[in-house]
Design an enzyme around this catalytic site. Structure first.
Site, PDB file in Angstrom:
ATOM      1  N   ASP A  16       0.620  -1.271  -0.318  1.00 47.67           N
ATOM      2  CA  ASP A  16       0.059  -0.135  -0.416  1.00 47.67           C
ATOM      3  C   ASP A  16       0.881   1.290   0.430  1.00 47.67           C
ATOM      4  O   ASP A  16       1.714   1.131   0.385  1.00 47.67           O
ATOM      5  CB  ASP A  16      -1.064   0.026   1.261  1.00 47.67           C
ATOM      6  N   GLY A  17       0.451   2.227  -0.794  1.00 48.26           N
ATOM      7  CA  GLY A  17       1.024   3.759  -0.419  1.00 48.26           C
ATOM      8  C   GLY A  17       1.077   3.994  -2.097  1.00 48.26           C
ATOM      9  O   GLY A  17       1.921   5.144  -1.843  1.00 48.26           O
ATOM     10  N   ARG A  20      -0.394   7.753  -2.673  1.00 45.54           N
ATOM     11  CA  ARG A  20       0.222   8.504  -1.758  1.00 45.54           C
ATOM     12  C   ARG A  20       1.179   9.290  -2.347  1.00 45.54           C
ATOM     13  O   ARG A  20       2.134  10.317  -2.076  1.00 45.54           O
ATOM     14  CB  ARG A  20       0.671   8.712  -0.763  1.00 45.54           C
ATOM     15  N   HIS A  33       2.273   4.018  -9.471  1.00 41.79           N
ATOM     16  CA  HIS A  33       1.828   1.914  -9.693  1.00 41.79           C
ATOM     17  C   HIS A  33       2.932   1.676 -10.333  1.00 41.79           C
ATOM     18  O   HIS A  33       3.609   0.503  -9.661  1.00 41.79           O
ATOM     19  CB  HIS A  33       0.538   1.752  -9.926  1.00 41.79           C
ATOM     20  N   SER A  62     -10.169  -6.614  -4.462  1.00 41.39           N
ATOM     21  CA  SER A  62     -11.972  -6.863  -5.000  1.00 41.39           C
ATOM     22  C   SER A  62     -12.490  -5.573  -4.582  1.00 41.39           C
ATOM     23  O   SER A  62     -13.431  -5.408  -5.600  1.00 41.39           O
ATOM     24  CB  SER A  62     -12.981  -8.262  -4.721  1.00 41.39           C
ATOM     25  N   GLU A  63     -12.275  -4.751  -3.874  1.00 39.92           N
ATOM     26  CA  GLU A  63     -12.743  -3.467  -3.772  1.00 39.92           C
ATOM     27  C   GLU A  63     -12.250  -2.041  -4.991  1.00 39.92           C
ATOM     28  O   GLU A  63     -13.133  -1.582  -4.858  1.00 39.92           O
ATOM     29  CB  GLU A  63     -12.904  -3.007  -2.878  1.00 39.92           C
ATOM     30  N   ARG A  67     -12.452   1.932  -8.054  1.00 40.06           N
ATOM     31  CA  ARG A  67     -11.650   3.399  -8.410  1.00 40.06           C
ATOM     32  C   ARG A  67     -12.051   3.755  -9.524  1.00 40.06           C
ATOM     33  O   ARG A  67     -12.396   3.210 -10.653  1.00 40.06           O
ATOM     34  CB  ARG A  67     -10.019   3.606  -7.988  1.00 40.06           C
ATOM     35  N   LEU A 127      10.851 -20.465  -5.487  1.00 40.39           N
ATOM     36  CA  LEU A 127       9.889 -19.322  -4.989  1.00 40.39           C
ATOM     37  C   LEU A 127       8.481 -19.774  -5.550  1.00 40.39           C
ATOM     38  O   LEU A 127       8.790 -19.571  -6.554  1.00 40.39           O
ATOM     39  CB  LEU A 127      10.484 -18.119  -4.877  1.00 40.39           C
ATOM     40  N   ARG A 190      -4.818  -2.063   8.506  1.00 43.99           N
ATOM     41  CA  ARG A 190      -6.031  -3.272   8.477  1.00 43.99           C
ATOM     42  C   ARG A 190      -5.431  -3.771   7.408  1.00 43.99           C
ATOM     43  O   ARG A 190      -4.359  -4.087   6.764  1.00 43.99           O
ATOM     44  CB  ARG A 190      -7.435  -2.369   8.192  1.00 43.99           C
TER      45      ARG A 190
HETATM   46  C1  IPE Z   1      -5.410  -3.079  -0.149  1.00 44.04           C
HETATM   47  O1  IPE Z   1      -5.451  -1.409  -0.176  1.00 44.04           O
HETATM   48  C2  IPE Z   1      -5.825  -3.557  -1.660  1.00 44.04           C
HETATM   49  C3  IPE Z   1      -4.327  -3.728  -2.317  1.00 44.04           C
HETATM   50  C4  IPE Z   1      -3.323  -3.603  -1.693  1.00 44.04           C
HETATM   51  C5  IPE Z   1      -4.085  -4.511  -3.626  1.00 44.04           C
HETATM   52  P1  IPE Z   1      -6.659  -0.181  -0.379  1.00 44.04           P
HETATM   53  O2  IPE Z   1      -5.340   1.183  -0.461  1.00 44.04           O
HETATM   54  O3  IPE Z   1      -7.061  -0.808  -1.456  1.00 44.04           O
HETATM   55  O4  IPE Z   1      -6.490  -0.588   1.311  1.00 44.04           O
HETATM   56  P2  IPE Z   1      -8.440   0.946   1.740  1.00 44.04           P
HETATM   57  O5  IPE Z   1      -9.092   1.174   1.088  1.00 44.04           O
HETATM   58  O6  IPE Z   1      -6.657   1.380   2.289  1.00 44.04           O
HETATM   59  O7  IPE Z   1      -8.499   0.018   2.576  1.00 44.04           O
HETATM   60  C1  IPE Z   2      -1.755   0.168  -3.198  1.00 45.79           C
HETATM   61  O1  IPE Z   2      -1.571   1.766  -3.402  1.00 45.79           O
HETATM   62  C2  IPE Z   2      -1.652  -0.440  -5.500  1.00 45.79           C
HETATM   63  C3  IPE Z   2      -3.076  -0.605  -5.179  1.00 45.79           C
HETATM   64  C4  IPE Z   2      -4.930  -0.743  -4.455  1.00 45.79           C
HETATM   65  C5  IPE Z   2      -3.257  -1.578  -6.282  1.00 45.79           C
HETATM   66  P1  IPE Z   2      -2.909   2.740  -3.254  1.00 45.79           P
HETATM   67  O2  IPE Z   2      -3.059   2.791  -4.867  1.00 45.79           O
HETATM   68  O3  IPE Z   2      -3.352   2.516  -2.341  1.00 45.79           O
HETATM   69  O4  IPE Z   2      -2.048   4.064  -2.700  1.00 45.79           O
HETATM   70  P2  IPE Z   2      -2.574   4.821  -1.884  1.00 45.79           P
HETATM   71  O5  IPE Z   2      -3.181   4.017  -0.331  1.00 45.79           O
HETATM   72  O6  IPE Z   2      -3.692   5.542  -2.126  1.00 45.79           O
HETATM   73  O7  IPE Z   2      -1.482   6.136  -1.509  1.00 45.79           O
HETATM   74 MG    MG Z   3      -4.406   2.234  -0.244  1.00 50.81          MG
END
Ligand code: IPE
Ligand code: IPE
Ligand code: MG
Length: 243
Positions: A16-17, A20, A33, A62-63, A67, A127, A190
């Protein structure tokens, strides 16, 4: 490097991140990405070299369909690009690619690429790189329940025979070691519908580092922290087991 440290058999990562990371640079989320993909490459190599047996990466939940369409389509293009680019090197490095998630929602082109890549690497013994794509922990549990229900309907199984062991066989990754360690980058605490069943006794490690900034050194730190954890699985410490 710490001596005698245990390398977790199975590490799962909520990457995640990316968004940002891009925002900090006034860039589009898609750029984040793309930067995240570079980290994937580094971390897969590191995990393979450390002797991790399975690495599960949460690539698309799945959520995540919720976006904006432009971001979803950028992510889909990135999956296609990554598969085309990396498949030979996965094959060469003895890495076996596996996918968990409902890939039927992806384009025909992407589904074909995925199936080819899985097939091409299926006999590799190193792996297991397990990508969670259009994955949801609740979906996973529901799919297992459906498979079990159909066995009951066909008279292969009675209701009393439905056990946790049975679910363990039907749930995704039943062929892999239990998930020892779940890492989440990006500062949220989470699971975001990741491995709900399989992480019941996993150790959890959270870091504020945004995924594109995550390094081998930080992965090593997560493994070091994992080594300081005492896994009791509901029992008591051996030395306390005296009364
Ligand atoms: C979780 O990150 C999904 C992936 C890393 C693929 P999200 O950014 O979608 O999760 P939330 O919305 O912060 O819970
Ligand atoms: C996780 O990074 C990658 C995917 C969910 C595909 P995010 O795109 O959720 O990045 P933030 O949380 O918005 O920074
Ligand atoms: Mg995220």
């Amino acid at each position: 490097m710490i001596e005698h440290r245990v390398i977790p058999n199975h590490v799962a990562i909520i990457m995640d991140g990316n968004g940002r990371w891009a925002k900090q640079r006034n860039q589009l989320r898609a750029i984040g990405h793309r930067a995240g993909l570079k980290t994937v490459r580094k971390i897969v190599t590191y995990a393979a070299n450390q002797g991790v047996k399975a690495l599960t990466l949460y690539a698309f939940s799945s959520e995540n369909w919720n976006r904006p369409e432009t971001e979803v389509s950028a992510l889909m293009s990135l999956f296609v690009y990554a598969l085309n680019r990396e498949i030979k090197s996965l094959a060469k490095n003895n890495i076996r690619l596996q996918i968990i998630g409902d890939i039927s929602k992806f384009s025909q082109q992407l589904q074909k690429l995925i199936l080819n890549a899985v097939k091409l690497t299926q006999n590799n013994s190193g792996l297991v790189l397990n990508i969670a794509a259009n994955y949801g922990g609740r979906w996973d549990i529901v799919e297992s329940a459906k498979k079990i229900a159909s066995k009951v309907l066909q008279g292969e199984l009675s209701i009393d025979e439905i056990t946790e062991e049975h679910f363990n066989l039907e749930i995704t990754m039943s062929n892999l070691p239990a998930v020892d360690l779940v890492i989440r980058t990006g500062g949220e605490y989470r699971m975001s519908n990741f491995l709900l069943w399989q992480s019941a006794y996993s150790e959890l490690y959270f870091t504020d580092t945004l995924w594109p900034d995550f390094t081998e050194k930080q992965f090593e730190k997560a493994i070091t922290t994992f080594n300081t954890r005492e896994r009791r699985f509901g029992a008591v410490k051996v030395e306390e087991n005296i009364c």
